[in-house]
Scaffold this active site. Structure first.
Site, mmCIF file in Angstrom:
data_model
loop_
_atom_site.group_PDB
_atom_site.id
_atom_site.type_symbol
_atom_site.label_atom_id
_atom_site.label_comp_id
_atom_site.label_asym_id
_atom_site.label_seq_id
_atom_site.Cartn_x
_atom_site.Cartn_y
_atom_site.Cartn_z
ATOM 1 N N GLY A 154 0.819 -1.218 0.000
ATOM 2 C CA GLY A 154 0.000 0.000 0.000
ATOM 3 C C GLY A 154 0.849 1.264 0.000
ATOM 4 O O GLY A 154 0.521 2.244 -0.672
ATOM 5 N N THR A 155 1.940 1.235 0.736
ATOM 6 C CA THR A 155 2.794 2.435 0.810
ATOM 7 C C THR A 155 3.328 2.778 -0.578
ATOM 8 O O THR A 155 3.288 3.946 -0.995
ATOM 9 C CB THR A 155 3.963 2.188 1.799
ATOM 10 O OG1 THR A 155 3.413 1.932 3.083
ATOM 11 C CG2 THR A 155 4.901 3.384 1.853
ATOM 12 N N ASN A 167 -7.635 4.510 8.958
ATOM 13 C CA ASN A 167 -7.069 3.353 9.644
ATOM 14 C C ASN A 167 -7.144 3.451 11.163
ATOM 15 O O ASN A 167 -7.088 2.448 11.846
ATOM 16 C CB ASN A 167 -5.605 3.145 9.217
ATOM 17 C CG ASN A 167 -4.803 4.426 9.240
ATOM 18 O OD1 ASN A 167 -5.194 5.426 8.640
ATOM 19 N ND2 ASN A 167 -3.685 4.417 9.934
ATOM 20 N N GLN A 221 -7.597 0.389 3.843
ATOM 21 C CA GLN A 221 -8.453 -0.137 4.917
ATOM 22 C C GLN A 221 -9.856 -0.479 4.421
ATOM 23 O O GLN A 221 -10.528 -1.324 4.996
ATOM 24 C CB GLN A 221 -8.543 0.871 6.070
ATOM 25 C CG GLN A 221 -7.227 1.084 6.814
ATOM 26 C CD GLN A 221 -6.775 -0.154 7.593
ATOM 27 O OE1 GLN A 221 -7.555 -1.065 7.885
ATOM 28 N NE2 GLN A 221 -5.495 -0.194 7.928
ATOM 29 N N SER A 263 -3.721 -2.773 -0.392
ATOM 30 C CA SER A 263 -2.605 -3.555 0.153
ATOM 31 C C SER A 263 -3.063 -4.970 0.444
ATOM 32 O O SER A 263 -4.148 -5.176 1.005
ATOM 33 C CB SER A 263 -2.132 -2.890 1.441
ATOM 34 O OG SER A 263 -1.178 -3.699 2.077
ATOM 35 N N HIS A 267 -1.850 -7.322 2.602
ATOM 36 C CA HIS A 267 -1.789 -7.945 3.929
ATOM 37 C C HIS A 267 -2.913 -7.530 4.868
ATOM 38 O O HIS A 267 -3.020 -8.046 5.978
ATOM 39 C CB HIS A 267 -0.410 -7.722 4.574
ATOM 40 C CG HIS A 267 -0.124 -6.349 5.073
ATOM 41 N ND1 HIS A 267 -0.116 -6.031 6.401
ATOM 42 C CD2 HIS A 267 0.178 -5.207 4.422
ATOM 43 C CE1 HIS A 267 0.201 -4.751 6.559
ATOM 44 N NE2 HIS A 267 0.372 -4.225 5.364
ATOM 45 N N THR A 322 11.367 -7.261 -11.460
ATOM 46 C CA THR A 322 10.745 -8.576 -11.688
ATOM 47 C C THR A 322 9.520 -8.697 -10.794
ATOM 48 O O THR A 322 9.580 -8.419 -9.594
ATOM 49 C CB THR A 322 11.761 -9.702 -11.395
ATOM 50 O OG1 THR A 322 12.893 -9.482 -12.234
ATOM 51 C CG2 THR A 322 11.157 -11.071 -11.661
ATOM 52 N N CYS A 353 1.969 2.098 12.447
ATOM 53 C CA CYS A 353 3.169 2.857 12.086
ATOM 54 C C CYS A 353 3.594 3.774 13.215
ATOM 55 O O CYS A 353 4.752 4.128 13.336
ATOM 56 C CB CYS A 353 2.918 3.706 10.846
ATOM 57 S SG CYS A 353 2.390 2.719 9.482
HETATM 58 N N1 PLP Z 1 -2.676 3.291 3.912
HETATM 59 C C1 PLP Z 1 -3.395 2.945 4.993
HETATM 60 C C2 PLP Z 1 -4.699 3.614 5.242
HETATM 61 C C3 PLP Z 1 -2.932 1.960 5.853
HETATM 62 O O1 PLP Z 1 -3.649 1.628 6.917
HETATM 63 C C4 PLP Z 1 -1.685 1.330 5.562
HETATM 64 C C5 PLP Z 1 -1.119 0.312 6.454
HETATM 65 O O2 PLP Z 1 -1.349 0.309 7.639
HETATM 66 C C6 PLP Z 1 -0.985 1.724 4.402
HETATM 67 C C7 PLP Z 1 -1.516 2.708 3.610
HETATM 68 C C8 PLP Z 1 0.329 1.105 4.039
HETATM 69 O O3 PLP Z 1 0.172 -0.167 3.462
HETATM 70 P P1 PLP Z 1 1.382 -1.208 3.485
HETATM 71 O O4 PLP Z 1 1.513 -1.683 4.911
HETATM 72 O O5 PLP Z 1 0.961 -2.294 2.551
HETATM 73 O O6 PLP Z 1 2.598 -0.511 3.010
#
Ligand code: PLP
Length: 384
Positions: free
Chosen positions: A69-70, A153, A181, A201, A203, A239, A327
């Site tokens: 997601g990041t 989140n 989310q 994302s 996970h 890749t 985070c």
């Molecule tokens: N955006 C939101 C709203 C999230 O809650 C998170 C992860 O907690 C992310 C982005 C980041 O995703 P990733 O952990 O896959 O990098």
């Protein structure tokens, strides 16, 4: 252990692991290789892309696999802003909401530091929502991209994405949403939402960590962040994580099979849990929107405690949850999300978030509510 921290991450689902297994073992080819193994990997990747596109209601070519997601957020915010500014130097502003995940906020800060962008932050109301009126005020003809997360989140508040996207389009501004989310719980049809870009994302959905998706509508200008061999139609070199893409596609499909029923069930459990906590813990405050919130998130402040002490006490009682964003875990600073909602810093420091996946049961939440009552009582009694 009762795991109520699904917004931080989820375990890989058995079906997801089974779908991925061949691409981690026998079918280990590189999708760019021109031999049978490579072609099998390329076919699996193409199938995964089509599967994701079916859930997002878009074309397969609009799906870019990322390392989470990041990365998807970075690619959207930086990639769109930089590409549009290169075409028209007047486009030097980015709009973000006051409650974005750091993946979006820090991407905007990067644009400010290194590309001369001005960041316009749209405030949220006391429930954590961006109102269309407030949003419209910060949009300008110089806005290169606007981004507002689909669901928060920390407090679970859901934003009126379709309305916000429509407002940006009146000015020809591309609209991105971080749906990390929301995925698995809320409709992801990109046409109905009207978004130009959307991040997901794996996970959070029962796929492994380190795989994600950026949807970017065909016409959206997007400068890649990662340069190299031109994979992912030049949008993301490197890749491909074939097994991750297959896992994410499988998890997404499973999440949306019977999703309505799942959503109703978990929403009802969430509401019972919220009532039990508010009824059982004197002074407890629900944070975020009372009803326009993710089925899977119940977040509170417990004035007169420290959130970290309540978490420790809960873990001792067998309930695992978090103070908000994974985070920011371990940080003493009050959550910027809660302060953006107008929560006083000393109250924001007492925040605890409970987040569930679709397997959560009534019994687990009843036990968790009792544990919360006892944990908060003990922390208050100890003055911790
Ligand atoms: N955006 C939101 C709203 C999230 O809650 C998170 C992860 O907690 C992310 C982005 C980041 O995703 P990733 O952990 O896959 O990098």
């Amino acid at each position: 252990m009762i795991f109520l921290d699904a917004a931080a991450t989820t375990p890989v689902r058995r079906e997801v692991l089974d779908a991925m297994w061949p691409y981690l073992t026998g079918e280990f080819g590189n999708p760019s290789s021109h031999h049978t193994l490579g072609e099998a990997a390329a076919t699996a990747l193409a199938d995964a892309r089509r599967t994701v596109a079916a859930v997002l209601g878009c074309r397969a070519g609009e799906v870019t696999f990322t390392a989470g997601g990041t990365e998807a957020d970075n690619l959207a915010v930086k990639g769109i802003a930089v590409a549009r500014q290169a075409a028209d130097p007047q486009l030097n502003r980015v709009v973000i909401s006051a409650v974005e995940h750091p993946a979006v906020e820090e991407s905007a800060r990067y644009l400010e530091r290194f590309h001369g962008f001005i960041i316009d932050v749209v405030p949220v109301d006391g429930t954590g929502q961006v109102t269309p009126e407030a949003f419209q005020k910060v949009l300008t003809p110089e806005t290169a991209v606007a981004t507002v997360m689909y669901a928060n989140n920390e407090v679970g508040t859901v934003q009126p994405i379709a309305e916000l996207a429509a407002l940006t389009h009146e000015l020809g501004i591309p609209f991105h949403t971080d749906a990390v989310q929301a995925a698995g719980w809320l409709p992801l049809d990109t046409k109905a939402l009207g978004v130009d870009a959307m991040s997901i994302s794996g996970h959070k959905l029962g796929a492994p960590k380190g795989c994600g998706v950026l949807f970017a509508r065909g016409r959206t200008k997007l400068e890649p962040l990662i340069h190299g061999g031109g994979q992912e139609r030049g949008r993301r070199s490197g890749t491909e994580n074939v097994a991750g893409a297959v896992g994410l596609a499988t998890a997404l499909t499973l999440a949306y099979a019977g999703q309505e029923e799942q959503r109703r069930r978990v929403t009802a459990l969430r509401d019972t849990f919220i009532s039990a906590v508010l009824g059982g813990v004197p002074g407890a405050v629900l944070t975020g929107h009372p009803s326009v919130r993710l089925p899977s998130v119940a977040s509170f402040c417990f004035p007169g405690t420290s959130g970290e002490s309540v978490l420790l006490e809960l873990e001792r009682l067998g309930v695992v949850c978090s103070s908000g964003s994974a985070c920011a875990a371990g940080s003493d600073a009050p959550s910027p999300v809660l302060t953006a909602l107008g929560v006083a810093p000393e109250v924001a420091q007492t925040a605890v978030r409970f987040s569930f996946d679709a397997t959560v049961t009534e019994a687990e939440l009843a036990a968790a509510a009792a544990a919360v009552e006892s944990a908060v009582g003990r922390v208050r009694a100890l003055g911790a």
